[in-house]
Design an enzyme around this catalytic site. Structure first.
Site, PDB file in Angstrom:
ATOM      1  N   ASP A  12       0.855  -1.195   0.000  1.00 19.13           N
ATOM      2  CA  ASP A  12       0.000   0.000   0.000  1.00 19.13           C
ATOM      3  C   ASP A  12       0.884   1.236   0.000  1.00 19.13           C
ATOM      4  OD1 ASP A  12      -2.636   1.343   0.211  1.00 19.13           O
ATOM      5  OD2 ASP A  12      -1.820   2.061   2.105  1.00 19.13           O
ATOM      6  N   SER A  13       0.330   2.339  -0.411  1.00 23.82           N
ATOM      7  CA  SER A  13       1.076   3.595  -0.439  1.00 23.82           C
ATOM      8  C   SER A  13       1.386   4.102   0.965  1.00 23.82           C
ATOM      9  CB  SER A  13       0.290   4.663  -1.207  1.00 23.82           C
ATOM     10  OG  SER A  13      -0.962   4.901  -0.591  1.00 23.82           O
ATOM     11  N   CYS A  75      -4.134  -1.161  -2.459  1.00 24.08           N
ATOM     12  CA  CYS A  75      -4.183   0.280  -2.718  1.00 24.08           C
ATOM     13  C   CYS A  75      -4.982   0.477  -3.992  1.00 24.08           C
ATOM     14  CB  CYS A  75      -2.760   0.812  -2.884  1.00 24.08           C
ATOM     15  SG  CYS A  75      -2.650   2.548  -3.408  1.00 24.08           S
ATOM     16  N   GLU A 160      -3.406   9.761   7.468  1.00 23.46           N
ATOM     17  CA  GLU A 160      -1.961   9.600   7.641  1.00 23.46           C
ATOM     18  C   GLU A 160      -1.423  10.486   8.768  1.00 23.46           C
ATOM     19  OE1 GLU A 160       0.506   7.728   6.141  1.00 23.46           O
ATOM     20  OE2 GLU A 160      -0.982   6.522   5.079  1.00 23.46           O
ATOM     21  N   CYS A 194     -10.801   3.325  -1.187  1.00 22.76           N
ATOM     22  CA  CYS A 194      -9.425   3.638  -0.802  1.00 22.76           C
ATOM     23  C   CYS A 194      -9.218   2.948   0.527  1.00 22.76           C
ATOM     24  CB  CYS A 194      -9.208   5.143  -0.670  1.00 22.76           C
ATOM     25  SG  CYS A 194      -7.577   5.568   0.023  1.00 22.76           S
ATOM     26  N   HIS A 196      -7.419   3.527   2.943  1.00 20.70           N
ATOM     27  CA  HIS A 196      -7.293   4.410   4.110  1.00 20.70           C
ATOM     28  C   HIS A 196      -8.672   4.755   4.700  1.00 20.70           C
ATOM     29  CE1 HIS A 196      -3.265   5.091   2.503  1.00 20.70           C
ATOM     30  NE2 HIS A 196      -2.948   5.750   3.603  1.00 20.70           N
TER      31      HIS A 196
END
Length: 275
Positions: A12-13, A75, A160, A194, A196
């Site tokens: 994942d990013s 991702c 994040e 997404c 996240h």
């Protein structure tokens, strides 16, 4: 030369892919896993197709070097912008039994079963929305389903930076809910496209009408992978079993360990990967 068995790679990013990783481990606990978060270069959602492809390929190659034969791009942006190129251009250059899978196809394969109205909303990064991947893939499986997209560029930075529970997140969450639902009054299902975004689920539900179903992808991807391994015993045989887990990050090990422990509910020890 015969390929050796190795862990399943999960990429994942950032650390949002842990929402998928957690479900994979729950569903398929017998396998070994390596999780790689490219935290140094997050967010991917605002970057060009070429940049996302190059970043993703670098990380995929590192996972191959660590013995993975099967890698999951946990991702959506990487799945939308890089997966096809990697599958068509890069995998044919290596060993025959290497596979890279994404998170978009498993979701769109069941998207028509999730909605009663046939009107489905998508919350995603700008990159995923611009790729039209969900619209295109959903149309292949369920031509009658109408897909409405809303890009939420601030949501990944909120997660994040651990601001997703703050009052400051309310504005951005409420704004994008309203903009998506304005596209169709018949939307009864919204997919968090997404990895996240599940960390924002409680916040989203505060402003979402109660009749609208909110769907995260982790369990969908886990079920899909279990089915894939059953259908492809030659790949399954290359996935080592022992329940071991390793974590790598391209940024701060301390930050990653703290955030990963918060989400996974247990302490983790990650290692720094210098790209």
């Amino acid at each position: 030369m015969e390929q050796k068995s190795g862990p399943i790679g999960v990429f994942d990013s950032g650390y949002g892919g842990l929402t998928v990783f957690k479900e994979l481990v729950k569903e398929l606990s017998q396998y070994d896993y390596i999780y790689l978060g490219d935290n140094a270069r997050v967010p991917y959602g605002i970057r060009s197709f070429e940049t996302v492809y190059q970043y993703t390929l670098e990380c995929v190659n590192h996972l191959f070097e660590k013995g993975c034969s099967l890698i999951i791009l946990a991702c959506n942006t990487a799945s939308a912008k890089a997966l096809r190129n990697i599958q068509q251009k890069d995998l044919p250059k290596g060993p025959a039994l290497r596979r890279v899978l994404g998170v978009i196809r498993p979701t769109t394969e069941i998207i028509g079963e999730l909605s009663k109205s046939g009107h489905v909303g998508i919350f995603a990064t700008m990159g995923t929305v611009n790729s039209e991947s969900y619209v295109i893939e959903a149309n292949k499986f369920f031509p009658q389903v109408k897909v409405y997209q809303e890009a939420c560029p601030m949501w990944v930075p909120l997660v994040e930076n651990n601001e997703h529970h703050s009052p400051g997140a309310d504005y951005f969450v409420k704004k994008h809910i309203e903009q998506l639902l304005q596209q169709s009054a018949d939307i009864d299902t919204i997919i968090l496209a997404c990895t996240h975004y599940p960390l924002l689920m409680d916040k989203i539900r505060e402003f979402l009408p109660p009749h609208v179903q909110l769907v995260s992808q982790g369990h969908i991807v886990a079920h899909s992978l279990a089915d894939y391994l059953q259908r492809h015993p030659e790949i399954e045989a290359l996935c080592s079993k022992g329940g071991r887990k390793e974590y790598f990050t391209t940024e701060s090990v301390t930050d990653f360990n703290k955030k990963a422990a918060f989400f996974l509910g247990k302490e983790v020890g990650s290692q720094l990967l210098n790209l």
